[in-house]
Structure formats: C-alpha cells, structure tokens
Motif scaffolding. Sequence first.
Motif, PDB file in Angstrom:
ATOM      1  N   TRP A 120      -1.209 -19.316  11.248  1.00 19.62           N
ATOM      2  CA  TRP A 120      -1.584 -20.775  11.691  1.00 19.62           C
ATOM      3  C   TRP A 120      -1.976 -20.912  13.125  1.00 19.62           C
ATOM      4  O   TRP A 120      -3.141 -21.341  13.521  1.00 19.62           O
ATOM      5  CB  TRP A 120      -0.655 -21.951  11.208  1.00 19.62           C
ATOM      6  N   PHE A 121      -1.255 -20.566  14.078  1.00 19.12           N
ATOM      7  CA  PHE A 121      -1.342 -20.648  15.404  1.00 19.12           C
ATOM      8  C   PHE A 121      -2.652 -19.690  15.678  1.00 19.12           C
ATOM      9  O   PHE A 121      -3.550 -20.068  16.433  1.00 19.12           O
ATOM     10  CB  PHE A 121       0.026 -20.120  16.094  1.00 19.12           C
ATOM     11  N   ASP A 122      -2.818 -18.483  14.924  1.00 15.96           N
ATOM     12  CA  ASP A 122      -3.833 -17.483  15.444  1.00 15.96           C
ATOM     13  C   ASP A 122      -5.002 -18.306  14.892  1.00 15.96           C
ATOM     14  O   ASP A 122      -6.162 -18.131  15.528  1.00 15.96           O
ATOM     15  CB  ASP A 122      -3.652 -16.003  14.558  1.00 15.96           C
ATOM     16  N   ALA A 123      -5.184 -18.734  13.799  1.00 13.67           N
ATOM     17  CA  ALA A 123      -6.306 -19.489  13.315  1.00 13.67           C
ATOM     18  C   ALA A 123      -6.669 -20.648  14.320  1.00 13.67           C
ATOM     19  O   ALA A 123      -7.949 -20.784  14.580  1.00 13.67           O
ATOM     20  CB  ALA A 123      -6.022 -20.037  11.872  1.00 13.67           C
ATOM     21  N   VAL A 124      -5.890 -21.387  14.806  1.00 12.47           N
ATOM     22  CA  VAL A 124      -6.376 -22.362  15.690  1.00 12.47           C
ATOM     23  C   VAL A 124      -6.789 -21.681  16.975  1.00 12.47           C
ATOM     24  O   VAL A 124      -7.924 -22.281  17.582  1.00 12.47           O
ATOM     25  CB  VAL A 124      -4.793 -23.207  16.059  1.00 12.47           C
ATOM     26  N   THR A 125      -6.317 -20.556  17.647  1.00 16.06           N
ATOM     27  CA  THR A 125      -6.674 -20.149  18.772  1.00 16.06           C
ATOM     28  C   THR A 125      -8.009 -19.637  18.629  1.00 16.06           C
ATOM     29  O   THR A 125      -9.027 -19.721  19.404  1.00 16.06           O
ATOM     30  CB  THR A 125      -5.741 -19.018  18.849  1.00 16.06           C
TER      31      THR A 125
ATOM     32  N   GLY B 135       3.681 -24.198  22.380  1.00 19.25           N
ATOM     33  CA  GLY B 135       3.769 -24.134  20.852  1.00 19.25           C
ATOM     34  C   GLY B 135       3.144 -25.540  20.354  1.00 19.25           C
ATOM     35  O   GLY B 135       2.994 -25.576  19.091  1.00 19.25           O
ATOM     36  N   ALA B 136       2.947 -26.373  21.184  1.00 19.94           N
ATOM     37  CA  ALA B 136       2.139 -27.566  20.675  1.00 19.94           C
ATOM     38  C   ALA B 136       0.790 -27.791  20.705  1.00 19.94           C
ATOM     39  O   ALA B 136      -0.020 -27.490  21.555  1.00 19.94           O
ATOM     40  CB  ALA B 136       2.730 -28.960  21.723  1.00 19.94           C
ATOM     41  N   VAL B 137       0.257 -28.159  19.509  1.00 19.93           N
ATOM     42  CA  VAL B 137      -1.157 -28.169  19.339  1.00 19.93           C
ATOM     43  C   VAL B 137      -1.435 -29.637  19.046  1.00 19.93           C
ATOM     44  O   VAL B 137      -0.940 -30.134  18.036  1.00 19.93           O
ATOM     45  CB  VAL B 137      -1.605 -27.181  17.990  1.00 19.93           C
TER      46      VAL B 137
END
Length: 252
Positions: free
Chosen positions: A64-69, A89-91
Amino acid sequence: MNSLASIPGGAVQLRDARRGTERTVTPLPFHAGIAPVTVTELAAGHLGAASANGGDLPATGVRWFDAVTWCNTASEHDGREPAYRVDGGAVRWKPAADGYRLPTEAEWVHASLGGDTGARHGLLADIAWAAADGVSGPQPVGRKAANSYGLVDTLGNVWEWCWDRLDPARYADYRLLKGGGWADPVWSCRVGVRRGNAPNAIIEDVGFRVVTGAVMADHTADGGQGWSEREDRARASISPPLPAGWTPLQFD
C-alpha cells in the motif's frame, strides 16, 4: 492500455458484514484507471507506459505504501498536484489535489459496478479471472469484458488496494482490499467483499488501480467520497476491556 475513464456521480450502497452496518454514499464524479496499474507502468512511474507486446500484466506484490508513493510520482510526471503528504510512515490525503490516488471504498464499488446494482456487473466468467479459470497467476489486463464505464478487471485477476482503513477499531491501520484475485472462488469476487492487510504487506495477488479528482475545495478537509478521518478516529475510540485480538488504531 491504461488510461482514465470518466465516472459519473451516483449513490452506492456500502455494507460491512462484521459490524452489521449499511450506508449510502453518493460520490462526486471522478476519473478511474481503465485497468489496474501494469508491471510496465509501475516500473516507468506513470500511466500509459506501453509494453513491447502491446499488453501487460497487472503489477502484483505492491505494498500500500508503494502504491501511494507511485501515485505521487505519477502525479508529478503528469504535472498534477500530488494527492498525498507523506511524513515517514504517516500518509495524509489532500482532498483538494487533482493528482493520482487510491480510490475510496465508495469510489471503487461505484466504478466497479459500472452503473449496475448487485454483486457484480455481469457473469463472472465473462468479466473476471478467478479460480474457475484454472490459471496459476495474473493475466494480461483487458482480456475480459469491460463494464459500462469501460473499466476492466475490477473483479478477479488481482485484489486492489483502496485508501480506506479496513476497520480502525479492530485492525489498526490495515488498509482495504477489494475485487478478488485469480485464485478466488465465485463468492469472493463480489463488490461487497471486504479484505485488508497491513500497508507494508507484500501479497502476491494484490495490485492497485488509480483514480483522480479533487473532491473538496481546500486541503483542510478530513476526507471525502465516503471516507472521513474523523469517523475513523471515532470508530477506533472504544473503551477497554478490548475483545481478544483487537488492536485499535492509535492516533497522534
């Protein structure tokens, strides 16, 4: 093959079987990727990157973090305002930004149904790669029938990350997955099925699809399109003693 389809606004029913709740959300119009982001697009950092053979597999094993980036990188590539503010780690979602982002659950369900109602927009064999097809991995996007909005592979092939948390009272910051994958049975490939995992989890049948569309006038809004940070905080604020296995999200 990826490009964006225009998705009209309209009411959608959202159900949470565990909590026994049902609500109606009416998303504003937005745009959605015709297909999940492909392996080629993921590597290139933007939509529309074409593979040598004219088709491509959906990207899998994407955190999920990679998708956001990736969404922020693709936004910058296309001259859009990035939709996310990332601090360690906060989005945080900026609802007034026009950049690429993950769909809210309401947006995903609305786009997947293509204006239809019920569990799916057609016969599963016609619209989705699932267990009945007997395939051993993801298939090139666009080989099954599109819905009336022009979207393909919203069900089956790969699960897709959404922006929403699965259940902040029980599963902390776990993020929502929708759609089912190539190895899932019929019952799992329905728009109402909810699954989730940790935002840093790598799962072999999980990818993502992007949407665009500013949904608020300013960046101070706490959400939109059926999701609210305020409501997540309220849901996570439960008094002890906690049921066994529950890990409520801790907010700053």
